[in-house]
Scaffold this active site. Structure first.
Site, PDB file in Angstrom:
ATOM      1  N   PHE A 135       0.837  -1.193   0.000  1.00 20.24           N
ATOM      2  CA  PHE A 135       0.000   0.000   0.000  1.00 20.24           C
ATOM      3  C   PHE A 135       0.876   1.248   0.000  1.00 20.24           C
ATOM      4  O   PHE A 135       1.872   1.322   0.729  1.00 20.24           O
ATOM      5  CB  PHE A 135      -0.873   0.065   1.264  1.00 20.24           C
ATOM      6  CG  PHE A 135      -1.870  -1.048   1.409  1.00 20.24           C
ATOM      7  CD1 PHE A 135      -3.108  -0.989   0.788  1.00 20.24           C
ATOM      8  CD2 PHE A 135      -1.573  -2.160   2.194  1.00 20.24           C
ATOM      9  CE1 PHE A 135      -4.029  -2.010   0.933  1.00 20.24           C
ATOM     10  CE2 PHE A 135      -2.490  -3.184   2.346  1.00 20.24           C
ATOM     11  CZ  PHE A 135      -3.724  -3.107   1.708  1.00 20.24           C
ATOM     12  N   ASP A 136       0.484   2.244  -0.792  1.00 22.75           N
ATOM     13  CA  ASP A 136       0.981   3.594  -0.608  1.00 22.75           C
ATOM     14  C   ASP A 136       0.271   4.170   0.617  1.00 22.75           C
ATOM     15  O   ASP A 136      -0.721   3.613   1.090  1.00 22.75           O
ATOM     16  CB  ASP A 136       0.694   4.415  -1.870  1.00 22.75           C
ATOM     17  CG  ASP A 136       1.111   5.864  -1.745  1.00 22.75           C
ATOM     18  OD1 ASP A 136       2.120   6.136  -1.069  1.00 22.75           O
ATOM     19  OD2 ASP A 136       0.422   6.740  -2.302  1.00 22.75           O
ATOM     20  N   GLY A 137       0.782   5.299   1.122  1.00 18.04           N
ATOM     21  CA  GLY A 137       0.190   5.903   2.307  1.00 18.04           C
ATOM     22  C   GLY A 137      -0.882   6.926   1.994  1.00 18.04           C
ATOM     23  O   GLY A 137      -2.077   6.621   1.944  1.00 18.04           O
TER      24      GLY A 137
END
Length: 312
Positions: free
Chosen positions: A178-180
């Site tokens: 996941f990206d943030g």
């Protein structure tokens, strides 16, 4: 004669309780490579497309970008049931398609050919098939159509756009990256960055360090994934999750880590890239799927053969 494997074609599919399961809806163009067929549909129309699919109904479709992800999800289910045959908190896969029913035999046959445990097929001749996502309890929707993804997000369903690409099929366990900001977390800091630049964003993060970030569009999916992850010890888990963010660890990492802790969301590894390209670290992780809101990061992932999903 059918090309289906006799060992895989008619395995019974375990019925799952949608109120307990993590329901993932995936479109046919996300799980299978239908680019040639889609081009035929656009250039020669629906009737020619239907004729083509019916004539090739026993010819398995090629694997698409989301295929390895769905296979790995199925592996997790197997490991869960080994631990507890009565477990209801499983992954449940739903294929949602704008294909008309008369052109869809090939889709079902292809799923059987590959031994995919798909519990539901929904063939909906409707411009907006996402209206059915909530009724099926869908927690994640993967599509190759941007309009579908945007409609799903507006309906409050975690969703991402799959780009068809040749991918390296990773081995198990299931690995999700996941990206943030604007993916797991809200885009509040991104907005500050756009308005005030990097220094303004850093000052904002320092001032808000003790305040958990808002929820991003994939938080609900990540939380349910984390719930399943907690059924296993870290050493024996068939799931590994990663945070790979452009944030600087020194200046903007603490709030992200505190937010994950506040949510009770387990992440196996976190990488704060400080704006550096994500492709090299993704190539090392070899995830089954990578979620990001930045198209440049998606392109970087595609360049190293990582299955990618854009959160618009």
């Amino acid at each position: 004669p059918s090309l289906l494997s006799p060992n895989l074609s008619f395995l019974p599919v375990l019925q799952k309780d949608p109120s307990e399961a993590l329901v993932i809806a995936v479109t046919t163009r996300a799980i299978f490579n239908l680019e040639e067929e889609h081009k035929l549909y656009l250039e020669k129309g629906k009737e020619e497309y239907i004729r083509h699919q019916q004539a090739n109904q026993n010819k398995p479709l090629r694997q698409g970008t989301a295929f390895a992800f769905i296979q790995a999800v199925q592996y997790v289910n197997e490991k869960i049931l080994e631990n507890n045959p009565a477990e209801q908190d499983l992954f449940d896969i739903l294929v949602l398609s704008n294909n008309s029913p008369e052109s869809s035999v090939r889709i079902i046959n292809s799923a059987k050919h590959y031994g995919l445990e798909i519990s539901k097929f929904c063939f909906v001749s409707d411009e907006d098939s996402t209206q059915y996502l909530k009724s099926h309890g869908v927690k994640l929707f993967l599509s190759a159509d941007r309009t579908d993804v945007c409609n799903a997000l507006r309906r409050g369903v975690s969703a991402a756009l799959i780009f068809q690409q040749e991918v390296h099929a990773p081995s198990t366990p299931l690995r999700v990256v996941f990206d943030g900001d604007a993916v797991l977390f809200s885009d509040e800091t991104d907005q500050i960055f756009q308005e005030q630049g990097l220094e303004g964003a850093v000052q904002y993060e320092r001032a808000m360090e003790a305040v958990p970030m808002g929820e991003g569009p994939l938080k609900a999916f990540a939380m349910h994934l984390g719930k399943i992850r907690k059924k296993f010890s870290q050493e024996n888990s068939p799931i590994r999750t990663y945070l790979v963010t452009a944030r600087s660890g020194r200046d903007m990492g603490i709030r992200a880590l505190k937010t994950l802790r506040e949510w009770g969301l387990p992440i196996d590894e976190a990488f704060f890239m400080d704006g550096a390209p994500k492709g090299p670290i993704l190539a090392q992780i070899q995830p089954h799927i990578f979620f990001d809101d930045g198209l440049h990061n998606i392109q970087g992932a595609q360049n190293v053969g990582v299955p990618s999903a854009w959160v618009p």
